[in-house]
Design a protein around this motif. Structure first.
Motif, short mmCIF file in Angstrom:
data_model
loop_
_atom_site.label_atom_id
_atom_site.label_comp_id
_atom_site.label_asym_id
_atom_site.label_seq_id
_atom_site.Cartn_x
_atom_site.Cartn_y
_atom_site.Cartn_z
N ARG A 60 -0.14 -2.92 6.68
CA ARG A 60 -1.34 -2.13 6.40
C ARG A 60 -1.39 -1.59 4.98
O ARG A 60 -2.19 -0.70 4.68
N GLU A 61 -0.55 -2.10 4.10
CA GLU A 61 -0.53 -1.62 2.72
C GLU A 61 -1.81 -2.04 2.00
O GLU A 61 -2.38 -3.09 2.26
N THR A 62 -2.27 -1.21 1.08
CA THR A 62 -3.51 -1.48 0.35
C THR A 62 -3.32 -2.62 -0.65
O THR A 62 -2.21 -2.89 -1.11
N ASP A 63 -4.45 -3.26 -0.99
CA ASP A 63 -4.40 -4.33 -1.99
C ASP A 63 -3.90 -3.82 -3.33
O ASP A 63 -3.16 -4.51 -4.04
#
Length: 198
Positions: free
Chosen positions: A168-171
């Motif tokens: 779920r880490e951001t781009d």
């Protein structure tokens, strides 16, 4: 009057291939701005390879590494097993369906990238990171094993690593992580002899 040169000056920086193997991965984009030029770490030039069917992708990546100017490969993907970025330091001899990939190959292959330096670089970029010998049963592990086990023996082994971002880490965080990892790898790549550069 001097005539303009049509040919670009040769680039003596070693190449570092970066490949996000999942076709749905949006986190890594090698082009930062409207110039269309890919981002490069200090001391190396990046070569972006798009995702594709695993066997064909393994062949493409191996072909890049056969080019003596290519000195490294960073595979990029996701993990469901951690909330931190992970550097996978080994891959098992497993096919995508769970069987043995190579009946005569070693049971596992170890990454050749400077793992400790990459983890340190990620931490300095404000990202939680860890090294893990735990192999995940996915395309990333398959590619890592296939590429490492196919390398010829010798002192000129390229730097090969696998970076996993939390699912779920951001781009934006993935971009920072890839750049930090690539810069750490580039720091260890030897310059090309002029006779071997493009």
């Amino acid at each position: 009057m001097l005539e303009p040169k049509d040919e670009a000056a040769p680039d003596f920086r070693p190449a570092l291939v970066i490949c996000a193997w999942d076709v749905d991965e949006t986190g890594w984009d090698p082009v930062e701005d409207l110039s269309g030029a890919p981002w490069n770490p200090v001391g190396a030039r990046t070569v972006a390879v798009a995702a594709g069917e695993p066997e064909a992708l393994a062949a493409v990546l191996s072909a890049h590494l056969e080019d003596r100017s290519c000195r490294g490969l960073l595979l990029v993907g996701r993990t469901r097993r951690s909330d931190a970025f992970r550097l996978q330091i080994r891959a098992e001899n497993r096919s995508l369906d769970g069987g043995r990939l190579d009946v005569v190959g070693p049971g596992m292959a170890r990454a050749t990238a400077p793992v400790a330096d990459i983890v340190r670089s990620l931490n300095e970029a404000g990202l939680a990171a860890e090294a893990s010998s735990e192999s995940e049963e996915d395309v990333g592990s398959y590619l890592l094993y296939r590429i490492l086990s196919g390398l010829p023996d010798g002192p000129d082994t390229p730097s090969i690593g696998l970076l996993r971002a939390p699912e779920r880490e951001t781009d934006a965080a993935v971009q920072r992580a890839v750049k930090a990892a690539a810069q750490a790898m580039a720091h260890h790549l030897p310059p090309l002899p002029r006779s071997r550069a493009n």
